[in-house]
Design a protein around this motif. Structure first.
Motif, mmCIF file in Angstrom:
data_model
loop_
_atom_site.group_PDB
_atom_site.id
_atom_site.type_symbol
_atom_site.label_atom_id
_atom_site.label_comp_id
_atom_site.label_asym_id
_atom_site.label_seq_id
_atom_site.Cartn_x
_atom_site.Cartn_y
_atom_site.Cartn_z
ATOM 1 N N TYR A 138 57.832 22.863 45.423
ATOM 2 C CA TYR A 138 58.386 24.130 44.939
ATOM 3 C C TYR A 138 58.741 23.997 43.454
ATOM 4 O O TYR A 138 59.255 22.964 43.018
ATOM 5 N N GLU A 146 55.776 31.060 43.571
ATOM 6 C CA GLU A 146 56.138 30.194 44.690
ATOM 7 C C GLU A 146 57.609 29.779 44.673
ATOM 8 O O GLU A 146 58.036 28.976 45.509
ATOM 9 N N TYR A 147 58.346 30.322 43.746
ATOM 10 C CA TYR A 147 59.768 29.948 43.631
ATOM 11 C C TYR A 147 60.561 30.480 44.822
ATOM 12 O O TYR A 147 60.378 31.616 45.262
ATOM 13 N N GLN A 148 61.463 29.643 45.359
ATOM 14 C CA GLN A 148 62.378 30.038 46.421
ATOM 15 C C GLN A 148 63.800 29.702 45.990
ATOM 16 O O GLN A 148 64.086 28.574 45.577
ATOM 17 N N HIS A 149 64.659 30.674 46.130
ATOM 18 C CA HIS A 149 66.022 30.524 45.628
ATOM 19 C C HIS A 149 66.782 29.430 46.364
ATOM 20 O O HIS A 149 67.525 28.642 45.741
ATOM 21 N N ASP A 150 66.638 29.354 47.690
ATOM 22 C CA ASP A 150 67.408 28.383 48.459
ATOM 23 C C ASP A 150 66.773 26.995 48.460
ATOM 24 O O ASP A 150 67.251 26.086 49.151
ATOM 25 N N ALA A 151 65.677 26.807 47.716
ATOM 26 C CA ALA A 151 65.020 25.503 47.652
ATOM 27 C C ALA A 151 65.216 24.831 46.306
ATOM 28 O O ALA A 151 64.724 23.710 46.098
ATOM 29 N N THR A 152 65.915 25.478 45.383
ATOM 30 C CA THR A 152 66.070 24.955 44.028
ATOM 31 C C THR A 152 67.533 25.012 43.614
ATOM 32 O O THR A 152 68.223 26.009 43.894
ATOM 33 N N GLU A 238 75.512 28.881 48.232
ATOM 34 C CA GLU A 238 74.476 29.912 48.222
ATOM 35 C C GLU A 238 75.068 31.189 48.831
ATOM 36 O O GLU A 238 75.511 31.187 49.983
#
Length: 588
Positions: A138, A146-152, A238
């Motif tokens: 990611y 491909e950006y995910q807020h809860d993965a970064t 989050e």
């Protein structure tokens, strides 16, 4: 931009070596005490929001799993907010497949590189490190599809720190020598600035050569209304789920002030050592508590800025076994100091006779303590050391009142204190021997004081004549103060008795002297100073020899005003009983 100018502290000189030796154990004890207090306060007195029984409890957990692979990006930018992910020049470090919260070689990565500063950075500019972590595969860029807020997740930290600019040394040669009166520049901390300088403080930027990034190993399930206050400021929650990201900790605990690199026009490249790895929850909290303890001590004036680095240096460079021994010995030193102080007060409080005791030594001890207090006051010492020295002055003056009669003479315009010898001191040979001993010893002491003062005036720099006088007297107190113990040795020799001495107090002081001898081998110091700590040993050994060679004189009173013959056992005869009854009647 550099931070706004603030007033600096005083440009105090270094404290004497013995002050540093005695203060090491007190500093460690104070830090541990504050850290433990803060820990229990956060555990038992943390504020809790009232809960509504109708609503379910919300539990916050870590969004990432142990062993989950992470990718890392480290950017350097002169802006505090960063969104220029497409700038390859800002990307300093990139790592992939870092296992989260796994303790092993694969979870720790390092990089050593060079950074070339810009012109703005050389002139008090700012520079920030922006670190981003994301699940493997990611991207950290929010504009990427491909950006995910809860993965970064990420964090920003300054790589440049600001300290006051070095000030001119205000000391000068009082003799007016042009070669010695020229102003010399020395490195001073913000607490060493001239507090009397009304001008604005100039700030200089310093480069941090080491950047350590730690991911905290924390998988605690926190209740939404019961997060500990010492963790809540660092918890990155989050909003949509209420769960938290892994905590990023920029570990600068072991980054000492002397490792920083000043930035100026002559700097062309800068070293940059990067490291990323895990850190346990306990170790992270310990670092935070110790740093906060340092801040509390500095705010109360019990620790100056440089002392924290010196304490850390002891842990970094010292042998761990020797460090443990030093801490134990420091604790024993404090205990013996307290016992010696307690017995000294008890002795003078209950003492009824000055026979065999040197009254002039008591006066000289007060003068020496007063000189040290004025010297510390002139050098802007912390208030805790000043309070300790001031209490010592008061106690020494109280001893004069127990050793002599103090009267207030109101015959003149200004009331004056008049000192008069006690009958138990002036009515026997004690005063004669004391005067004779002080006559010769004072001549030796005055000669040493004059020589030391002349040397200091010729080869050392001082702020004023008053500072020179205090500095010279204080140096003589520390170097030649042991001479003041010699009159008592002379009195013991002439009286052929030591029954009048406070042996319990002297025993504790002798034990402390042995501990000082151990410090002489543990702590780095000049050879002459190392040899000087053995002078007190010689005096105490002479005291012990006198105690051994002179038999007990049961007719002489002890420190409580009683003689050994008062406790002489009776034979039980009628005459003896009658005599004792008559003595009891007279006493009553």
């Amino acid at each position: 931009m550099a931070p706004p100018a603030v007033g600096g502290g005083g440009d105090g000189e270094g404290q004497p070596q013995r002050q540093q030796q005695a203060g090491f154990g007190q500093t460690v004890t104070g830090i541990i005490r504050v850290a433990v207090f803060w820990y229990f306060a956060s555990k038992f007195f943390s504020p809790k929001r009232p809960t509504d029984p109708s609503q379910p409890q919300l539990i916050s957990t870590n969004l990432f799993q142990r062993g989950e692979y992470l990718d890392m990006w480290l950017y350097l930018s002169e802006h505090e907010k960063f969104n220029d992910f497409g700038n390859e020049g800002s990307l300093i470090w990139h790592e992939t497949n870092i296992p989260y919260a796994v303790w092993g070689k694969e979870s720790t990565r390092t990089l050593s590189t060079k950074y070339y500063p810009t012109e703005d950075l050389k002139h008090n500019g700012s520079l920030y490190a922006h670190v981003f972590f994301a699940r493997s595969g990611y991207p950290p860029d929010p504009n990427d599809p491909e950006y995910q807020h809860d993965a970064t997740f990420g964090k920003t930290h300054p790589v440049v720190v600001y300290y006051p600019k070095s000030k001119a040394d205000k000391r000068r040669s009082l003799l007016g020598d042009s070669e010695k009166t020229e102003t010399l520049i020395k490195d001073v901390d913000d607490h060493e600035g001239d507090s009397k300088d009304d001008g604005p403080v100039e700030w200089v930027s310093y480069w941090k050569p080491n950047v350590t990034i730690n991911l905290v190993d924390d998988f605690t399930r926190y209740s939404s209304n019961a997060v500990p206050p010492n963790i809540a400021p660092y918890l990155n929650v989050e909003p949509s789920t209420g769960n938290y990201f892994p905590t990023i900790f920029f570990n600068e605990f072991w980054l000492l002030r002397d490792k920083l690199i000043p930035l100026n026009d002559t700097v062309t490249e800068l070293p940059l050592n990067l490291e990323v790895g895990p850190i346990s929850m306990t170790k992270w909290q310990l670092f935070l508590q110790i740093d906060q303890s340092f801040q509390v001590h500095r705010s109360y004036g019990s620790m100056i800025e440089g002392e924290a680095d010196e304490l850390k240096r002891v842990f970094l460079e010292g042998n761990p076994y020797l460090l443990v021994i030093t801490m134990v010995v420091s604790l024993l030193h404090s205990v013996f100091d307290f016992l010696a102080f307690k017995n000294d007060i008890q002795f003078w409080n209950k003492n009824k006779s000055m026979e065999g005791l040197s009254a002039k030594s008591v006066i000289v001890n007060f003068i020496c303590q007063l000189i040290v207090f004025l010297y510390l006051l002139d050098n802007d010492t912390s208030w805790m050391i000043l309070a300790s020295s001031g209490v010592g002055c008061c106690i020494e003056f109280w001893k004069i009142g127990k050793a002599m009669h103090i009267e207030i003479d109101r015959s003149g315009k200004i009331p004056m204190l008049r000192f008069r010898d006690r009958e138990s001191y002036a009515g026997n040979k004690t005063k004669e021997y004391d005067d004779l001993a002080m006559k010769y010893l004072s001549g030796v002491l005055f000669f040493l004081v004059i020589c030391s003062s002349i040397y200091s005036l010729m080869y050392e720099r001082h702020r004023s004549w008053y500072s020179w006088i205090l500095s010279s007297f204080t140096s003589c107190v520390y170097m030649f103060g042991f001479i003041m113990m010699c009159p008592q040795l002379f009195i013991n020799y002439k009286l052929k008795s030591v029954a009048h001495l406070p042996w319990r107090q002297m025993t504790y002081k002798f034990l402390n002297t042995i501990i000082d001898d151990l410090f002489a081998f543990v702590i780095k110091m000049p050879m002459l100073h190392r040899l000087s700590v053995f002078r007190d040993d010689l005096i105490f050994l002479i005291y012990l020899y006198q105690r051994w060679v002179y038999p007990v004189d049961r007719s002489r009173v002890n420190e409580f005003g009683f003689g050994g013959e008062d406790d002489k056992p009776s034979d039980g005869s009628e005459t003896d009983v009658t005599v004792r009854k008559e003595e009891e009647k007279k006493t009553n």
